[in-house]
Design an enzyme around this catalytic site. Sequence first.
Site, short mmCIF file in Angstrom:
data_model
loop_
_atom_site.label_atom_id
_atom_site.label_comp_id
_atom_site.label_asym_id
_atom_site.label_seq_id
_atom_site.Cartn_x
_atom_site.Cartn_y
_atom_site.Cartn_z
N LYS A 204 84.00 -17.58 88.52
CA LYS A 204 83.66 -17.55 89.93
C LYS A 204 84.54 -16.53 90.60
O LYS A 204 85.66 -16.25 90.13
CB LYS A 204 83.91 -18.93 90.57
CG LYS A 204 83.06 -19.18 91.79
CD LYS A 204 81.62 -19.43 91.38
CE LYS A 204 80.81 -20.15 92.41
NZ LYS A 204 79.65 -20.80 91.78
N1 GLU Z 1 76.51 -19.27 92.25
C1 GLU Z 1 75.50 -19.97 91.53
C2 GLU Z 1 76.04 -21.25 90.93
O1 GLU Z 1 76.98 -21.80 91.44
C3 GLU Z 1 74.79 -19.09 90.51
C4 GLU Z 1 75.64 -18.53 89.43
C5 GLU Z 1 74.91 -17.52 88.55
O2 GLU Z 1 73.71 -17.36 88.73
O3 GLU Z 1 75.57 -16.91 87.71
O4 GLU Z 1 75.50 -21.81 90.01
#
Ligand code: GLU
Length: 419
Positions: free
Chosen positions: A107
């Site tokens: 993240k």
């Molecule tokens: N931010 C989204 C999540 O928390 C998508 C992450 C992604 O598609 O890599 O799942």
Amino acid sequence: MTIYSGPVFEMAAQQFNVIADHLAIPLDQRDRLLLPKRSVTISCPIHRDDGTLAVFEGYRVQHHLTLGPTKGGTRFAASVDIGEVAALAVWMSWKCAVMNLPYGGAKGGVCVDPHALSKHELEGLSRRYMQEMIPFVGPHTDVMAPDMGTDEQVMAWFMDTYSMYQGRTVTEIVTGKPVSAGGTLGRREATGRGVAHLAHRVMRDLAIEPSGATAVVQGFGNVGSVAASELHAIGVKVIAVSDHTGALCRKEGLDIPALIAHVGKHGSLAGYSNELACDPKDILTMPCDVLVPAAVERVIDATVANSLRCRVLAEGANGPTTPEADLVLQRRANEIVVIPDIICNAGGVVVSYFEWVQDLQQFFWDEEEVMRRQYQILNRAFSEMAARAKKDGVYNRTAAMAIGVERVRAAKNTRGLFP
Ligand code: GLU
């Protein structure tokens, strides 16, 4: 204590310890699974429109690289700190593993209120963030995506910035891009679609007819608005929605397409209607069939959990429910079915995986194929969770996380420890 210490990372650690106890993982093996592999903190200077300079702090945390590259969104929000980003990275790991994707979790985030930036400033910040991340990411190392406060346009700027430095177009560095710049059909809708699909599945199990059912959706961004629209499309009355500007309630059901059009034009729910305005604090505990928290983490604590009056809790957000609330919901398992975040909102990363695969192969699928494969993966993961919950006699979140943690642990154990 770690540099990640803080309320959100504590929550991820507490959840992990419940699973580690359930799986009887020896104490000395736990940190290897929980602690992020690596993280970076950067300063992003930008030119403001008024000619001054501003510097924003940004982060990226890669939780584990055991199964392949790391994967996860980038969040632009005023609440972002490294502990929150680390917790979100850990949750991405369990999510990718329970979906059987060849990824670890990551993240990123920048501590900024994106609503306070002009489009030009947002572009400057997005490009600088990616430029600072170049030594740290790559299509086979760490693949970014959207999260709260970022969208397709930000992903296009990320991809363009990375590509300009490489001297060629590298679409596979980022997912959640516009279709016009190497994105996949069905990615923008994927998370909300998955939430509604699984909520509908549980409604069927509980013999709740969509046409007589009601839903409440907290958060009206990319996840909440699409989930609301999908539920509305199958006949569910969406009786309350909220965003960072306020909440709207209507017993007879809100006009979701009109709300989406309003947000498309004005950027938020503000100004839609004074008569329908209600207190955002009250909407989580309104009586309804399906409750979709699709905003931020830790909104359902033990007090809220005791007051919930829904039949299905479909977690569109990451980490909306605290471990204390989980204890309450475990007791209330006969009244409320919880679809835990790492299953419920996984449609996003599943279709991100499809986007990455299509970009690597330069072979693109139609939207029907994207959706068919997405639902196939979500259904399989949900069934595995349900079977595991039944077999072990545990709560849905425990079952889902146990499957994810076990898969990461098995990969670490078979690969062994280097050197
Ligand atoms: N931010 C989204 C999540 O928390 C998508 C992450 C992604 O598609 O890599 O799942």
